[in-house]
Design a protein around this motif. Structure first.
Motif, PDB file in Angstrom:
ATOM      1  N   PRO A 248      -7.577 -68.736  32.432  1.00  0.00           N
ATOM      2  CA  PRO A 248      -6.355 -67.997  32.790  1.00  0.00           C
ATOM      3  C   PRO A 248      -5.196 -68.336  31.859  1.00  0.00           C
ATOM      4  O   PRO A 248      -4.411 -67.448  31.493  1.00  0.00           O
ATOM      5  CB  PRO A 248      -6.047 -68.458  34.221  1.00  0.00           C
ATOM      6  N   ALA A 271     -12.171 -69.521  37.316  1.00  0.00           N
ATOM      7  CA  ALA A 271     -10.704 -69.430  37.358  1.00  0.00           C
ATOM      8  C   ALA A 271     -10.216 -68.068  36.867  1.00  0.00           C
ATOM      9  O   ALA A 271      -9.287 -67.485  37.440  1.00  0.00           O
ATOM     10  CB  ALA A 271     -10.075 -70.556  36.536  1.00  0.00           C
ATOM     11  N   GLN A 274     -10.940 -65.559  39.533  1.00  0.00           N
ATOM     12  CA  GLN A 274      -9.989 -65.750  40.629  1.00  0.00           C
ATOM     13  C   GLN A 274      -8.610 -65.184  40.260  1.00  0.00           C
ATOM     14  O   GLN A 274      -7.964 -64.511  41.075  1.00  0.00           O
ATOM     15  CB  GLN A 274      -9.876 -67.249  40.924  1.00  0.00           C
ATOM     16  N   TYR A 275      -8.188 -65.462  39.030  1.00  0.00           N
ATOM     17  CA  TYR A 275      -6.891 -64.944  38.568  1.00  0.00           C
ATOM     18  C   TYR A 275      -6.874 -63.421  38.644  1.00  0.00           C
ATOM     19  O   TYR A 275      -5.913 -62.802  39.116  1.00  0.00           O
ATOM     20  CB  TYR A 275      -6.634 -65.441  37.140  1.00  0.00           C
ATOM     21  N   THR A 278      -6.778 -62.120  42.426  1.00  0.00           N
ATOM     22  CA  THR A 278      -5.635 -62.427  43.280  1.00  0.00           C
ATOM     23  C   THR A 278      -4.409 -61.620  42.853  1.00  0.00           C
ATOM     24  O   THR A 278      -3.296 -61.899  43.286  1.00  0.00           O
ATOM     25  CB  THR A 278      -5.319 -63.949  43.280  1.00  0.00           C
TER      26      THR A 278
ATOM     27  N   TYR B 223      -2.186 -73.547  34.904  1.00  0.00           N
ATOM     28  CA  TYR B 223      -2.675 -72.666  35.970  1.00  0.00           C
ATOM     29  C   TYR B 223      -2.803 -73.535  37.212  1.00  0.00           C
ATOM     30  O   TYR B 223      -3.692 -74.389  37.305  1.00  0.00           O
ATOM     31  CB  TYR B 223      -4.021 -72.074  35.556  1.00  0.00           C
ATOM     32  N   PRO B 229      -1.732 -67.391  46.282  1.00  0.00           N
ATOM     33  CA  PRO B 229      -2.643 -67.428  45.137  1.00  0.00           C
ATOM     34  C   PRO B 229      -2.118 -68.359  44.045  1.00  0.00           C
ATOM     35  O   PRO B 229      -0.914 -68.652  44.014  1.00  0.00           O
ATOM     36  CB  PRO B 229      -2.636 -65.968  44.665  1.00  0.00           C
ATOM     37  N   PHE B 232       1.108 -69.645  37.413  1.00  0.00           N
ATOM     38  CA  PHE B 232       1.314 -70.368  36.157  1.00  0.00           C
ATOM     39  C   PHE B 232       2.645 -71.107  36.239  1.00  0.00           C
ATOM     40  O   PHE B 232       3.663 -70.506  36.591  1.00  0.00           O
ATOM     41  CB  PHE B 232       1.376 -69.406  34.970  1.00  0.00           C
TER      42      PHE B 232
END
Lengths: 346, 346
Positions: A248, A271, A274-275, A278, B223, B229, B232
């Motif tokens: 991410p 990850a 998931q990023y 979401t 991250y 959620p 960053f």
């Protein structure tokens, strides 16, 4: 009558021109199957439904063109990664090629192990050994020199099982998916733990993905003005590790936008999946599940290099599609003959 | 006869469709001036000649579509950078906005200087002071929070001289140049010393450049999966300084290809101009020379923040075009009234 015939002929020519004139980047070719190497089933249907909705401005699933960002892992998602990630074969082959200039390697690990074909002893030194091999083969040269080495290697080296060049071992169904997304206005990016310089040499030809749409791991690079013309030197120092939580971060750094479509195959991709999943808008996550021991390889929860455990556990939670290579794909590679599942379907 | 008439009508419709069907991304609109805010002269002619040759496959100057990479500095090249780079105005305004939560700043440099409008005393602390102000205003928040702050600031803050919003102070002739290049198959990138996160918030709207074609300076980003959620977090640590020798490195890292067209305005752009101009194929380098004290600002060799000295000295050697803002540009900004040079030309 001559002029009528001419008009009709002209009409036909113009009609062909109009039909071949695809002004709409978001237009789908509804007449033919955009994913011919995919068997009909829930995976294929889910992909097509998502893409169709994403270009339909009346749909809840509509995604504006500017947001059509699709990210793909490379190793195990776009091409094979067994018995070893292909970049590791490059490392091994480079050490063998450089050995004549380094007689001391005959007795020095990790080189000794590599030269004797004993990978286990070479890797016994753990991360330190791997780092040393990486730097020996990836640093201390100009980027042009490195590019040429990768290019030459790709043109000559072959896979131990298939005997094919590594860049031939890209997944035909994924090539179709990349094309399908691009035909519908998506920008396709690679987001890989592999080396960015290593990939950029061959991915444009293999996948149609230009170098500026490749995100990967990298070493620090120096612009060296002491040479004329100046060159880039690859330094023996890590710059960025584009894996796991790094993915991410790599996406944020390089793309600057949350993807709406992401494909991976191991927990290294968790990850970034998931990023993607979401985000507040429509999104699609898919995991390529290696289930085909006959045509490729079968591995998941217990694999050491490309473990897929959390991804399988949380797929339902995030709505990720698990693509079963054995049942979902008619072909693995473009050079595959018709397979059993293919025949069954017909 | 009816069918003939119908055929002729259909013919006409199809002809119109074919004519409006622009399949060639490299086609130029030869009928109208692509750079209307540029006065006729050597600069304008050099740009047009280069672009025309670059899309002509029979020309020595031909550039394949895949290699049509154009890089633009931002501050002083695409928008004004005086009396201070606009991102520094953002820093100042943010410190003022945050001051109520920090009563200690009233007596603490560099904040004291900023709050009292005494920039000189604030900057007396040199790089350390600047670093502290940057981190106070750019780190320790999520990227979403930062984006919103920049967006709100851009919508409200105004330039001390023109009273315009900062994103209105983009150069009209450069907007035309960006469009002209894109209409001819070029990918346009920003390669700026400015913050990548700061720019991405507004450059897509201002210049038509998507976030994944922005290269800039950055802080490290984390991250953070402890939030749901995940988000960053902008960390108080430099990741990359995209200035001077960093610019070619940023181009290599982000774009992975040597540009063929590059525009800059200060010696911070020297290295990327040089990188562009030492390629083996056709290339074009241009320097925006700030010569217009009446309509904008005039500065070059003696400027402290945006010195242009080596660029002027070596322009001939590398074939860089020096664009004289005063004589080459009819307008500076889109909101400019007709100017003296404009009237003279007519």
């Amino acid at each position: 009558m001559k002029s009528i015939k001419f008009a009709v002929l002209l009409l036909a020519v113009l009609a062909v021109l109009v039909l071949s004139c695809n002004q709409q980047p978001s237009a789908t070719n509804t007449g033919s199957d955009p994913l011919p190497s995919w068997n009909d089933g829930t995976s294929k249907q889910a992909i097509i439904d998502f893409v169709k909705n994403s270009i339909d401005s009346t749909s809840k699933g509509f995604v504006p063109v500017a947001d059509r960002i699709a990210c793909f892992d490379n190793d195990g998602t776009l091409w094979t990664e067994k018995p070893l990630p292909f970049q590791l074969f490059f490392v091994i082959d480079r050490i063998k090629a450089l050995a004549p200039q380094h007689p001391e390697w005959k007795t020095q690990q990790p080189y000794k192990g590599i030269l004797e074909g004993d990978l286990k002893s070479a890797l016994a030194g753990g991360e330190k050994a791997l780092f040393e091999m990486l730097m020996t083969t990836h640093a201390g040269m100009t980027t042009d020199e490195f590019d040429k080495t990768v290019k030459d290697w790709m043109a000559t080296a072959t896979h131990p099982k298939t005997g094919k060049h590594y860049n031939e071992m890209v997944y035909q169904p994924m090539l179709e998916l990349l094309n399908y997304l691009r035909a519908n206005g998506y920008k396709t990016f690679i987001v890989s733990g592999g080396g960015i310089d290593f990939m950029r040499v061959w991915v444009e030809q293999a996948y149609g993905i230009p170098p500026y749409q490749v995100v990967g791991s990298s070493l620090k690079t120096k612009y060296d003005t002491t040479r004329t013309p100046p060159v880039f030197i690859k330094l023996a120092e890590f710059n960025f590790n584009d894996d796991k939580l790094g993915k991410p971060v790599g996406i944020h750094q390089h793309i600057g936008k949350r993807p709406v479509f992401t494909a991976g195959n191991s927990d290294g991709d968790y990850a970034m999946l998931q990023y993607t999943s979401t985000g507040s808008g429509p999104h699609f996550g898919m995991i390529v599940h290696h289930t085909d021991l006959m045509r490729e390889y079968a591995y998941d929860r217990d694999d050491k290099l490309a473990r897929l455990n959390n991804g399988l556990n949380d797929a339902k939670k995030y709505g990720w599609i698990i693509v079963d290579m054995k049942t979902d794909w008619k072909k693995i590679y473009s050079f595959d003959e018709k397979t059993e599942s293919d025949v069954t379907k017909e």
